[in-house]
Design a protein around this motif. Structure first.
Motif, PDB file in Angstrom:
ATOM      1  N   CYS A 289       2.630   7.607   8.925  1.00  0.00           N
ATOM      2  CA  CYS A 289       2.320   6.592   7.915  1.00  0.00           C
ATOM      3  C   CYS A 289       2.229   7.220   6.539  1.00  0.00           C
ATOM      4  O   CYS A 289       1.987   8.418   6.390  1.00  0.00           O
ATOM      5  N   VAL A 290       2.385   6.387   5.525  1.00  0.00           N
ATOM      6  CA  VAL A 290       2.116   6.778   4.138  1.00  0.00           C
ATOM      7  C   VAL A 290       1.040   5.854   3.588  1.00  0.00           C
ATOM      8  O   VAL A 290       1.177   4.632   3.636  1.00  0.00           O
ATOM      9  N   TRP A 291      -0.032   6.469   3.086  1.00  0.00           N
ATOM     10  CA  TRP A 291      -1.134   5.747   2.463  1.00  0.00           C
ATOM     11  C   TRP A 291      -0.973   5.776   0.949  1.00  0.00           C
ATOM     12  O   TRP A 291      -0.694   6.831   0.361  1.00  0.00           O
ATOM     13  N   ARG A 292      -1.160   4.613   0.311  1.00  0.00           N
ATOM     14  CA  ARG A 292      -1.277   4.556  -1.147  1.00  0.00           C
ATOM     15  C   ARG A 292      -2.763   4.608  -1.464  1.00  0.00           C
ATOM     16  O   ARG A 292      -3.513   3.679  -1.171  1.00  0.00           O
ATOM     17  N   MET A 293      -3.208   5.717  -2.052  1.00  0.00           N
ATOM     18  CA  MET A 293      -4.634   5.948  -2.187  1.00  0.00           C
ATOM     19  C   MET A 293      -5.279   5.113  -3.291  1.00  0.00           C
ATOM     20  O   MET A 293      -6.502   4.986  -3.340  1.00  0.00           O
ATOM     21  N   ALA A 294      -4.505   4.531  -4.195  1.00  0.00           N
ATOM     22  CA  ALA A 294      -5.088   3.689  -5.244  1.00  0.00           C
ATOM     23  C   ALA A 294      -5.840   2.514  -4.650  1.00  0.00           C
ATOM     24  O   ALA A 294      -6.890   2.109  -5.156  1.00  0.00           O
ATOM     25  N   ASP A 295      -5.321   1.950  -3.558  1.00  0.00           N
ATOM     26  CA  ASP A 295      -6.002   0.828  -2.904  1.00  0.00           C
ATOM     27  C   ASP A 295      -6.237   1.082  -1.420  1.00  0.00           C
ATOM     28  O   ASP A 295      -6.641   0.185  -0.685  1.00  0.00           O
ATOM     29  N   LYS A 296      -5.987   2.338  -0.976  1.00  0.00           N
ATOM     30  CA  LYS A 296      -6.224   2.740   0.424  1.00  0.00           C
ATOM     31  C   LYS A 296      -5.461   1.883   1.415  1.00  0.00           C
ATOM     32  O   LYS A 296      -5.966   1.533   2.475  1.00  0.00           O
ATOM     33  N   LYS A 297      -4.218   1.538   1.086  1.00  0.00           N
ATOM     34  CA  LYS A 297      -3.403   0.726   1.984  1.00  0.00           C
ATOM     35  C   LYS A 297      -2.289   1.559   2.588  1.00  0.00           C
ATOM     36  O   LYS A 297      -1.695   2.411   1.916  1.00  0.00           O
ATOM     37  N   ILE A 298      -2.012   1.290   3.866  1.00  0.00           N
ATOM     38  CA  ILE A 298      -0.849   1.891   4.520  1.00  0.00           C
ATOM     39  C   ILE A 298       0.357   1.055   4.101  1.00  0.00           C
ATOM     40  O   ILE A 298       0.459  -0.123   4.447  1.00  0.00           O
ATOM     41  N   ILE A 299       1.277   1.661   3.340  1.00  0.00           N
ATOM     42  CA  ILE A 299       2.392   0.904   2.791  1.00  0.00           C
ATOM     43  C   ILE A 299       3.714   1.215   3.490  1.00  0.00           C
ATOM     44  O   ILE A 299       4.710   0.535   3.255  1.00  0.00           O
ATOM     45  N   LEU A 300       3.719   2.229   4.345  1.00  0.00           N
ATOM     46  CA  LEU A 300       4.949   2.626   5.026  1.00  0.00           C
ATOM     47  C   LEU A 300       4.580   3.297   6.331  1.00  0.00           C
ATOM     48  O   LEU A 300       3.636   4.089   6.377  1.00  0.00           O
ATOM     49  N   GLY A 301       5.285   2.952   7.393  1.00  0.00           N
ATOM     50  CA  GLY A 301       4.987   3.562   8.677  1.00  0.00           C
ATOM     51  C   GLY A 301       6.180   3.517   9.610  1.00  0.00           C
ATOM     52  O   GLY A 301       6.991   2.592   9.533  1.00  0.00           O
ATOM     53  N   ARG A 302       6.284   4.517  10.443  1.00  0.00           N
ATOM     54  CA  ARG A 302       7.338   4.531  11.455  1.00  0.00           C
ATOM     55  C   ARG A 302       6.719   4.878  12.802  1.00  0.00           C
ATOM     56  O   ARG A 302       6.041   5.893  12.949  1.00  0.00           O
ATOM     57  N   GLN A 303       6.969   4.006  13.772  1.00  0.00           N
ATOM     58  CA  GLN A 303       6.568   4.262  15.143  1.00  0.00           C
ATOM     59  C   GLN A 303       7.424   5.392  15.695  1.00  0.00           C
ATOM     60  O   GLN A 303       8.653   5.370  15.580  1.00  0.00           O
ATOM     61  N   LEU A 304       6.786   6.394  16.257  1.00  0.00           N
ATOM     62  CA  LEU A 304       7.504   7.544  16.797  1.00  0.00           C
ATOM     63  C   LEU A 304       7.334   7.619  18.308  1.00  0.00           C
ATOM     64  O   LEU A 304       6.311   7.194  18.837  1.00  0.00           O
ATOM     65  N   ARG A 305       8.318   8.175  18.961  1.00  0.00           N
ATOM     66  CA  ARG A 305       8.191   8.484  20.380  1.00  0.00           C
ATOM     67  C   ARG A 305       7.953   9.984  20.543  1.00  0.00           C
ATOM     68  O   ARG A 305       8.475  10.626  21.445  1.00  0.00           O
ATOM     69  N   THR A 306       7.199  10.515  19.603  1.00  0.00           N
ATOM     70  CA  THR A 306       6.825  11.919  19.591  1.00  0.00           C
ATOM     71  C   THR A 306       5.384  12.024  19.119  1.00  0.00           C
ATOM     72  O   THR A 306       4.799  11.051  18.644  1.00  0.00           O
ATOM     73  N   TYR A 307       4.830  13.224  19.209  1.00  0.00           N
ATOM     74  CA  TYR A 307       3.555  13.542  18.584  1.00  0.00           C
ATOM     75  C   TYR A 307       3.828  14.253  17.262  1.00  0.00           C
ATOM     76  O   TYR A 307       4.819  14.978  17.128  1.00  0.00           O
ATOM     77  N   VAL A 308       2.958  14.060  16.292  1.00  0.00           N
ATOM     78  CA  VAL A 308       3.085  14.716  14.995  1.00  0.00           C
ATOM     79  C   VAL A 308       2.174  15.940  15.008  1.00  0.00           C
ATOM     80  O   VAL A 308       0.954  15.818  14.938  1.00  0.00           O
ATOM     81  N   ASP A 309       2.766  17.134  15.090  1.00  0.00           N
ATOM     82  CA  ASP A 309       1.982  18.365  15.169  1.00  0.00           C
ATOM     83  C   ASP A 309       1.577  18.893  13.804  1.00  0.00           C
ATOM     84  O   ASP A 309       0.544  19.549  13.670  1.00  0.00           O
ATOM     85  N   ALA A 310       2.403  18.674  12.790  1.00  0.00           N
ATOM     86  CA  ALA A 310       2.106  19.207  11.456  1.00  0.00           C
ATOM     87  C   ALA A 310       2.909  18.436  10.419  1.00  0.00           C
ATOM     88  O   ALA A 310       3.979  17.893  10.718  1.00  0.00           O
TER      89      ALA A 310
END
Length: 466
Positions: free
Chosen positions: A406-427
């Protein structure tokens, strides 16, 4: 037959201006528990459903709508939630909630509520009493608004899908998660057993010229970001939980052991000069993470909150970051590129720290069911976050529990972009020139995890509409 979640009414429509104003009512409640489905957020895909449902009539037994949107997409496409997440912005470019009424409901208001409100000829009983909001929407083509007239009303079985809601203003500052610019396979160039091995650290050099990667078993790779060629593949020795860090201001990489909470760090490390392609001696790199300018570092402490101390090149003096006031151990961390902010991700909560004072200046409670890894852009305005998926309620993965990037826009603390993955995010690592977001992805496997299968996906900045 689906139960309506919302009622929708057209307040204004201006096809030539590519905009309309809609009022959305909550029509589904649980009076016994005094809860209701939430008002829609500003994600385009919910409103894509609303406009599609507004098209009059049907095309025979296929249940496809006859309006312009009905001809542009099929029913099966719209009900494919991943398709809707990805493609909604092709039709609706922006949604803004401009007014809320009757929210939250008071105790007296709940006494007069019913569980379900049914549409009757485009109207609802006690319409003015329902939880409701007004929204300004912008579309990409005037024909998507042509079926609408002021006063139209209809019921909708749509529900929030946690879709993308970024705007044109956000676009230059956030990654395009639709497709990596390059995918790297570090373990494929190695030899020897990779059983139990995985990526546990990744970081761009301060100038963005290199991307360094370290594995749990001490393997180290370095990639030239101009051509994404592998320029270093070596081994940093045996470490229990190796920790990788660039020496400030150059291309010297160090790997050391993960320090024990409350104990002085053992001043022992492996150092490698990427330009010279040789092991070297280097100043000991204190802490678990540093800011890009090297002015701030963090070291885990034994405080009852389970957090970090913030300090410089020397351990003393330091700020003890009091982030929660109770036990809330930090799982992942990131400095903003300009070093002004430190982001601390606990299991579910997110804390923002001013690095000059060590004070928490903002927080997001229940940011996710679980936060795993963070990366910040240059000024801390946007965060990339690897977390448990928000979409598990309607995507059938069962025990194969993937992550979402996901990508958070910190000005209003909203998640504005996200992609469902069939993997784990290690880093995750965000390049200092704001050109790339690198993600180390561990695939799902029936044979188990951490077997040298990780991929490095490098995403460019600037998502665009199709």
């Amino acid at each position: 037959m689906s139960t309506d979640m919302y009622g929708v009414r057209v307040l204004a429509v201006e096809p030539d201006e590519l905009r309309a104003r809609l009022k959305v009512f909550v029509v589904y409640y649980d009076v016994g528990s005094r809860t209701h489905i939430p008002l829609p957020d500003e994600e385009p895909n919910t409103f894509l459903h609303f406009l599609w449902e507004a098209a009059s009539g049907y095309l025979g037994d296929g249940d496809d709508r006859t309006g312009p949107l009905g001809r542009a997409m099929s029913t099966s496409q719209l009900l494919d939630y991943e398709w809707a997440d990805t493609n909604a912005r092709r039709f609706i470019s922006r949604v803004e909630r401009v007014r809320i009424r009757n929210h939250p409901l008071t105790d007296d208001q709940w006494e007069d509520m019913h569980d379900v409100y049914y549409e009757r000829d485009g109207a609802w009983k006690d319409e003015d009493l329902l939880v409701q909001a007004e929204y300004e929407i912008r579309v990409t083509d005037r024909k998507w608004l042509e079926p609408l007239s002021v006063g139209d009303g209809w019921g909708s079985a749509a529900f929030p899908l946690n879709g993308d809601s970024w705007t044109a203003e956000d676009s230059p500052h956030i990654p395009d998660l639709a497709q990596p610019a390059v995918t790297l396979l570090p373990f494929e160039t190695g030899t020897g057993s990779v059983e139990y091995d995985h990526v546990n650290g990744m970081d761009f050099s301060d100038d963005g010229e290199y991307l360094a990667v370290c594995s749990d078993q001490g393997r180290v790779w370095v990639y030239d970001t101009a051509e994404w060629s592998e320029v270093v593949h070596t081994h940093a020795g045996d470490w229990i939980v190796p920790l990788m860090m660039w020496v400030p201001g150059g291309h010297v990489l160090v790997v050391k052991g993960y320090s024990t909470v409350g104990e002085p760090e053992e001043r022992k490390q492996w150092a490698y000069d990427v330009d010279r392609r040789a092991e070297v001696e280097a100043p000991f790199q204190l802490g678990h993470r540093r800011s890009r300018d090297g002015a701030h570092r963090i070291t885990p402490n034994g405080a009852r909150e389970g957090g970090f101390d913030l300090h410089g090149d020397e351990r003393e003096p330091f700020h003890r970051v009091s982030h929660a006031g109770e036990w809330d151990p930090i799982q992942c961390t990131a400095f903003s590129g300009d070093s002004s902010r430190l982001f601390l991700g606990a299991q579910q909560n997110l804390y923002v720290v001013d690095t000059t004072t060590g004070e928490v200046i903002d927080k997001v409670h229940d940011a996710s069911e679980r936060l795993f890894t963070l990366a910040s852009n240059e000024d801390g305005g946007y965060l990339a976050v690897g977390s448990f998926s928000r979409k598990l309620s309607y995507l059938e993965f069962r025990e194969r529990r993937p992550h979402e990037l996901c990508v958070w826009r910190m000005a209003d603390k909203k998640i504005i972009l996200g992609r469902q993955l069939r993997t784990y995010v290690d880093a995750l690592s965000w390049s200092p020139d704001n050109r790339w977001l690198a993600a180390a992805l561990e695939p799902l496997s029936d044979q188990g995890f951490h077997r040298g299968k990780a991929e490095l996906a490098v995403f460019p900045m600037g998502p665009v509409d199709d």
